[in-house]
Write an enzyme that holds these catalytic residues in place. Structure first.
Site, PDB file in Angstrom:
ATOM      1  N   HIS A 279       0.813  -1.213   0.000  1.00 17.82           N
ATOM      2  CA  HIS A 279       0.000   0.000   0.000  1.00 17.82           C
ATOM      3  C   HIS A 279       0.848   1.265   0.000  1.00 17.82           C
ATOM      4  CE1 HIS A 279      -3.672   2.082   0.037  1.00 17.82           C
ATOM      5  NE2 HIS A 279      -4.364   1.289   0.833  1.00 17.82           N
ATOM      6  N   ARG A 280       2.135   1.157   0.324  1.00 15.56           N
ATOM      7  CA  ARG A 280       3.014   2.316   0.216  1.00 15.56           C
ATOM      8  C   ARG A 280       3.243   2.687  -1.236  1.00 15.56           C
ATOM      9  NH1 ARG A 280       8.158   0.004   3.261  1.00 15.56           N
ATOM     10  NH2 ARG A 280       7.667  -1.620   1.722  1.00 15.56           N
TER      11      ARG A 280
END
Length: 306
Positions: A279-280
């Site tokens: 998700h980064r």
């Protein structure tokens, strides 16, 4: 803090038994504690309940050998030494789960048209002097993933502490099970290769992977991973990321399922795919956009031939 030495065992009676009260014996037996490791403080060195309580309160390291040895019904086992490959796999998986915040997105793809096109292409293999090949469903998946990454380049990325790296080519790592572990040979520039080329290259890489003959550059440095367990009948699963890559696509088995078409119930061959993303690197909307592009290609396979 230095630990006190383990006191010596109490002296047995003339019959070879240890002096212990019935209550102490019962508590020790329930706790799996060897009475020979306990010093009695009762009359004439008799072991009493307070001695058992004191022994159980000592550091686990002192009690553990007796607990293991005396555990009732303990199953038999054998130890398999850790290979360097298994240690590396364990280290990378722990790193991925600890460092990368995983997000999971799942989509269903109907593959009846894909299966039809695959059968027609395989029938033509080797005809009129053409190339010989045997295309699999996974070859379509690799090709579709590569083309979808070209349409959604934000998903073809990895994380670094300085920046997000977006790659210009789709180097697809493909998970292959080998004795003692897993390895991911890479189809380089998969977006530029046809299905027959991907099929032949993947078969050759998988064979050499199982023989332990891959060169490091053939399994290091991919930009996106495909893991397919459909051949084992697995319907759906979520894979752990292959760091530093930002995405991995888990592919399940194609199976007949009821679907609704034009308001009527029908049957279709459906394949469930789950995208695990860092998700980064990849936001939910980007992952959803990639899966939508992938689904369009899988469900309309002729577009992969253009």
């Amino acid at each position: 803090t230095p630990q006190p030495p383990i006191p010596g065992p109490p002296s047995p009676d003339r019959g070879g038994r240890l002096f212990a009260s019935p209550l102490a014996r019962r508590v020790a037996r329930q706790a799996g504690l060897d009475l020979a490791r306990v010093t009695g403080t009762g009359p004439h060195g008799r072991i009493v309940k307070r001695d058992i309580d004191g022994a159980l309160a000592k550091p686990l390291a002192l009690a553990l050998p007796a607990l293991v040895a005396e555990a009732p019904g303990a199953p038999a086992y054998r130890e398999v030494p850790l290979s360097s490959m298994r240690k590396a796999i364990a280290r990378r998986l722990v790193e991925a789960k600890r460092e990368a915040p995983h997000i999971y997105l799942t989509i269903d793809c109907e593959i009846d048209e894909l299966l039809k096109v695959r059968a027609e292409l395989n029938q033509r293999a080797g005809q009129d002097g053409g190339a010989d090949y045997k295309i699999s469903v996974n070859d379509f998946v690799i090709r579709a993933a590569a083309l979808a990454l070209m349409k959604v380049p934000a998903a073809n990325a990895s994380w670094s502490e300085e920046a997000i790296r977006q790659y210009e080519s789709a180097d697809i790592s493909v998970a292959v099970a080998i004795p003692g572990g897993l390895i991911t040979p890479i189809i380089r520039n998969a977006e530029r290769k046809g299905l027959a080329a991907i099929s032949n290259e993947m078969r050759e890489l998988a064979t050499r992977a199982r023989e332990g003959k891959l060169r490091p550059e053939e399994y290091q440095g991919g930009t996106f991973t495909v893991s397919n367990l459909g051949m084992y009948g697995i319907r759906e699963f979520a894979a752990i990321l292959n760091p530093p890559q930002g995405c991995i696509l888990a592919v399940g088995a194609g199976e007949q399922r009821p679907v609704v078409k034009d308001g009527a119930l029908a049957a279709a061959t459906v394949m469930t795919c789950t995208l695990s993303a860092d998700h980064r690197v990849v936001d939910g909307a980007v992952g959803a956009e990639f899966l939508a592009a992938f689904k369009r290609l899988i469900e309309d396979p002729l577009t992969m031939l253009l």
